[in-house]
Design a protein around this motif. Structure first.
Motif, PDB file in Angstrom:
ATOM      1  N   LYS A   3      16.631 -21.774  -4.979  1.00  0.00           N
ATOM      2  CA  LYS A   3      16.707 -22.641  -3.997  1.00  0.00           C
ATOM      3  C   LYS A   3      16.282 -23.804  -5.026  1.00  0.00           C
ATOM      4  O   LYS A   3      14.841 -23.987  -5.425  1.00  0.00           O
ATOM      5  N   VAL A   4      16.831 -24.817  -4.738  1.00  0.00           N
ATOM      6  CA  VAL A   4      16.638 -26.301  -5.359  1.00  0.00           C
ATOM      7  C   VAL A   4      16.258 -27.472  -4.989  1.00  0.00           C
ATOM      8  O   VAL A   4      17.194 -27.619  -3.278  1.00  0.00           O
ATOM      9  N   MET A  92       6.994 -22.591  -9.971  1.00  0.00           N
ATOM     10  CA  MET A  92       7.760 -23.552  -9.591  1.00  0.00           C
ATOM     11  C   MET A  92       7.944 -24.186 -10.848  1.00  0.00           C
ATOM     12  O   MET A  92       7.555 -24.897 -11.914  1.00  0.00           O
ATOM     13  N   GLY A  93       9.517 -24.307 -11.114  1.00  0.00           N
ATOM     14  CA  GLY A  93      10.186 -25.596 -11.846  1.00  0.00           C
ATOM     15  C   GLY A  93      10.186 -26.720 -11.699  1.00  0.00           C
ATOM     16  O   GLY A  93      11.136 -27.471 -11.059  1.00  0.00           O
ATOM     17  N   ARG A 135      19.540 -22.387 -23.367  1.00  0.00           N
ATOM     18  CA  ARG A 135      21.096 -21.556 -22.538  1.00  0.00           C
ATOM     19  C   ARG A 135      20.434 -23.310 -22.231  1.00  0.00           C
ATOM     20  O   ARG A 135      21.428 -23.497 -21.478  1.00  0.00           O
ATOM     21  N   ILE A 136      19.995 -24.273 -22.227  1.00  0.00           N
ATOM     22  CA  ILE A 136      20.428 -25.739 -21.970  1.00  0.00           C
ATOM     23  C   ILE A 136      21.292 -26.022 -22.410  1.00  0.00           C
ATOM     24  O   ILE A 136      21.866 -27.373 -21.403  1.00  0.00           O
ATOM     25  N   VAL A 215      17.893 -26.147 -14.852  1.00  0.00           N
ATOM     26  CA  VAL A 215      17.770 -26.002 -13.480  1.00  0.00           C
ATOM     27  C   VAL A 215      17.881 -23.850 -13.238  1.00  0.00           C
ATOM     28  O   VAL A 215      16.605 -23.411 -13.039  1.00  0.00           O
ATOM     29  N   LYS A 216      19.122 -23.146 -14.151  1.00  0.00           N
ATOM     30  CA  LYS A 216      18.564 -22.199 -13.228  1.00  0.00           C
ATOM     31  C   LYS A 216      17.505 -21.611 -15.027  1.00  0.00           C
ATOM     32  O   LYS A 216      17.168 -20.784 -14.800  1.00  0.00           O
ATOM     33  N   TRP A 217      17.370 -22.571 -16.288  1.00  0.00           N
ATOM     34  CA  TRP A 217      16.416 -22.174 -16.799  1.00  0.00           C
ATOM     35  C   TRP A 217      15.253 -22.341 -16.895  1.00  0.00           C
ATOM     36  O   TRP A 217      14.642 -21.397 -16.968  1.00  0.00           O
ATOM     37  N   ALA A 218      14.841 -23.305 -15.752  1.00  0.00           N
ATOM     38  CA  ALA A 218      13.473 -23.184 -15.313  1.00  0.00           C
ATOM     39  C   ALA A 218      12.965 -22.379 -13.888  1.00  0.00           C
ATOM     40  O   ALA A 218      12.079 -22.574 -13.590  1.00  0.00           O
TER      41      ALA A 218
END
Length: 242
Positions: A3-4, A92-93, A135-136, A215-218
């Protein structure tokens, strides 16, 4: 499901017709749209909403917060900044974009001025991938070239990054650490430089891919936050104080 929340002060879009033409749903709306297209559950929040749209409930259910600000850093309530900081420490990222380098939350987490050189001259920017195995950078070639962008130049007054992901070169000759990562408490932080409001940078598919990857990495790692304070011994301490 990841969730972003995409946060944007949403002031340029209200006051500058050039920006509103490029981003008719706001910078936050554009970013949310390509994240949603990736299958990521995404909502938005803006400065003028109650509690800047970052209520306790929103923050508690946000895995990664994306932050864009420029004109109104000082209008962000200090109590909201403290709550965002605490959520980052809890796991939280946080993805900070472009002029968000001067946001209260980024400066709080960095502990430095986060100042830099800048210039608006419609310059070419070339973002070189300097960590190709990260990954980024997945799906990104050796560099990303933007025809026109605002220049940010060194020295960038930030702490030594955990990782340097991108380094930018500008047509006027400057270079800049344009993609850097940090760990703060249990949370991951990524700063990504491109995104001046009068250029269509967030419509660029490679820029979108970097933000999606970030976002996926964090996203939070499944672990409990460490316990602090006075602690009872795990084993019997012979001869110690009773």
């Amino acid at each position: 499901m990841l969730k972003v929340t995409v946060w944007n002060e949403n002031r340029h879009e209200q006051n500058n017709p050039v920006v509103s033409e490029i981003y008719p749903t706001g910078i936050h709306g554009t970013i949310a749209q390509f994240l949603q297209a990736e299958g990521i559950e995404t909502t938005t929040a803006t400065l003028d909403e109650p509690e800047h749209g970052l209520t306790d409930e929103v923050l508690a259910t946000t895995d990664v917060l994306v932050w864009w600000g420029h004109l109104a850093h000082e209008e962000v309530n200090d109590e909201i900044v403290k709550k965002v900081q605490q959520r980052v420490l809890e796991g939280m990222g946080l993805i900070v974009l472009h002029s968000g380098h001067f946001s209260k939350i980024f400066k709080t987490l960095m502990g430095t001025s986060c100042d830099l050189k800048w210039r608006e001259a419609d310059e070419k920017e070339r973002l070189w991938v300097v960590s190709p195995g990260h990954r980024i950078t997945e799906g990104i070639s050796e560099y990303i070239e933007l025809e026109k962008e605002e220049m940010y130049g060194e020295h960038f007054d930030i702490p030594q990054p955990d990782e340097l992901i991108f380094t930018s070169w500008f047509e006027g000759g400057e270079v800049f650490r344009s993609g850097v990562t940090y760990t703060r408490g249990n949370g991951k932080v990524f700063y990504f430089r491109p995104g001046h409001e009068t250029y269509p940078t967030y419509h660029n598919e490679q820029i979108q891919r970097v933000i999606i990857n970030a976002v996926k990495w964090a996203q939070p790692v499944k672990r409990e936050r460490p316990v602090y304070g006075n602690a009872k011994p795990l084993e019997e301490i012979k001869g110690g104080q009773q």
